[in-house]
Design a protein around this motif. Structure first.
Motif, mmCIF file in Angstrom:
data_model
loop_
_atom_site.group_PDB
_atom_site.id
_atom_site.type_symbol
_atom_site.label_atom_id
_atom_site.label_comp_id
_atom_site.label_asym_id
_atom_site.label_seq_id
_atom_site.Cartn_x
_atom_site.Cartn_y
_atom_site.Cartn_z
ATOM 1 N N ALA A 169 0.408 -4.302 3.517
ATOM 2 C CA ALA A 169 1.325 -4.795 4.276
ATOM 3 C C ALA A 169 2.780 -4.339 4.687
ATOM 4 N N THR A 170 3.110 -3.216 3.434
ATOM 5 C CA THR A 170 4.181 -2.642 3.671
ATOM 6 C C THR A 170 3.885 -1.428 4.709
ATOM 7 N N ILE A 171 2.675 -0.796 4.698
ATOM 8 C CA ILE A 171 2.587 0.058 5.691
ATOM 9 C C ILE A 171 2.470 -0.535 7.058
ATOM 10 N N ALA A 172 1.655 -1.707 7.257
ATOM 11 C CA ALA A 172 1.770 -2.263 8.648
ATOM 12 C C ALA A 172 3.252 -2.852 8.732
ATOM 13 N N TRP A 173 3.864 -3.095 7.947
ATOM 14 C CA TRP A 173 5.324 -3.423 8.550
ATOM 15 C C TRP A 173 6.047 -2.422 9.029
ATOM 16 N N ALA A 199 -6.895 -7.079 3.481
ATOM 17 C CA ALA A 199 -6.564 -6.951 1.943
ATOM 18 C C ALA A 199 -5.867 -7.954 1.620
ATOM 19 N N GLY A 200 -4.976 -8.694 2.285
ATOM 20 C CA GLY A 200 -4.139 -9.887 2.059
ATOM 21 C C GLY A 200 -5.098 -11.342 1.837
ATOM 22 N N PHE A 201 -6.146 -11.222 2.529
ATOM 23 C CA PHE A 201 -7.065 -12.219 2.388
ATOM 24 C C PHE A 201 -7.826 -12.113 0.992
ATOM 25 N N ASN A 202 -7.875 -10.937 0.808
ATOM 26 C CA ASN A 202 -8.754 -10.639 -0.723
ATOM 27 C C ASN A 202 -7.604 -11.083 -1.811
ATOM 28 N N HIS A 203 -6.432 -10.766 -1.574
ATOM 29 C CA HIS A 203 -5.424 -11.067 -2.717
ATOM 30 C C HIS A 203 -5.284 -12.476 -2.650
ATOM 31 N N TYR A 204 -5.220 -13.219 -1.558
ATOM 32 C CA TYR A 204 -5.040 -14.593 -1.522
ATOM 33 C C TYR A 204 -6.238 -15.471 -2.253
ATOM 34 N N PRO A 208 -1.231 -5.145 -5.770
ATOM 35 C CA PRO A 208 -0.910 -3.736 -5.326
ATOM 36 C C PRO A 208 -1.516 -3.232 -3.962
ATOM 37 N N GLY A 209 -2.691 -3.550 -3.839
ATOM 38 C CA GLY A 209 -3.604 -3.302 -2.577
ATOM 39 C C GLY A 209 -2.893 -4.179 -1.393
#
Length: 155
Positions: free
Chosen positions: A104-108, A84-89, A98-99
């Motif tokens: 990332a917050t759940i993973a953290w 999801a972070g790669f898509n945002h990047y 938001p996704g």
């Protein structure tokens, strides 16, 4: 100017976290395989051993089973958050944030849970070098994942 710097920091943290979560998953898979292969064997009368635990790991201490289980869950969710972070990047706009931020917050939070079990395992002191490596990566990931959340939130 600051937006471009945050994007490069987020990209660096994406790659770093991906590599570290992949290593955590590799070591966790090894530990899970060892636990399955060398766990308790139920005899012909189906009697359970005296101190039976479904989360028994022969290479560590009492916290190893919980640590490995939650570290592997955190690793899988961490890899998913990196996707999801790669898509945002790629897009780097307010619609994709938001996704990536929620994943990332759940993973953290799951990484923090695994870090708590890592501290307990360190306190009990009986473990091998692979488990020490996994503990170190989980503790480092708890910090780098938080930095990644700050980098994508501060866009």
């Amino acid at each position: 100017m600051a937006n471009g710097q945050l994007k490069s920091v987020a990209g660096l943290l994406l790659v770093l976290n991906f590599c570290m979560y992949a290593i955590v998953l590799g070591i966790g898979s090894w530990a899970m395989n060892m636990a399955i292969e060398h766990g308790f064997v139920i005899g012909p009368g189906f009697d359970l051993p005296a101190h039976f635990s479904p989360i028994y790991f022969p290479m560590g201490n009492a916290a190893t089973g919980f640590f490995v289980t939650f570290a592997m869950i955190a690793g899988v969710v961490g890899i998913a958050s990196i996707l999801a972070g790669f898509n945002h990047y790629r897009y780097w706009n307010i619609n994709s944030m938001p996704g990536a931020l929620s994943a990332a917050t759940i993973a953290w939070t799951l990484t923090l849970l695994a870090m708590g079990f890592a501290w307990k395992e360190i306190e009990l002191q009986i473990r091998n070098s692979r488990l020490r490596t996994m503990e170190a990566f989980i503790i480092i990931l708890s910090a780098t994942q938080l930095l990644y959340i700050a980098a994508i939130h501060g866009r």
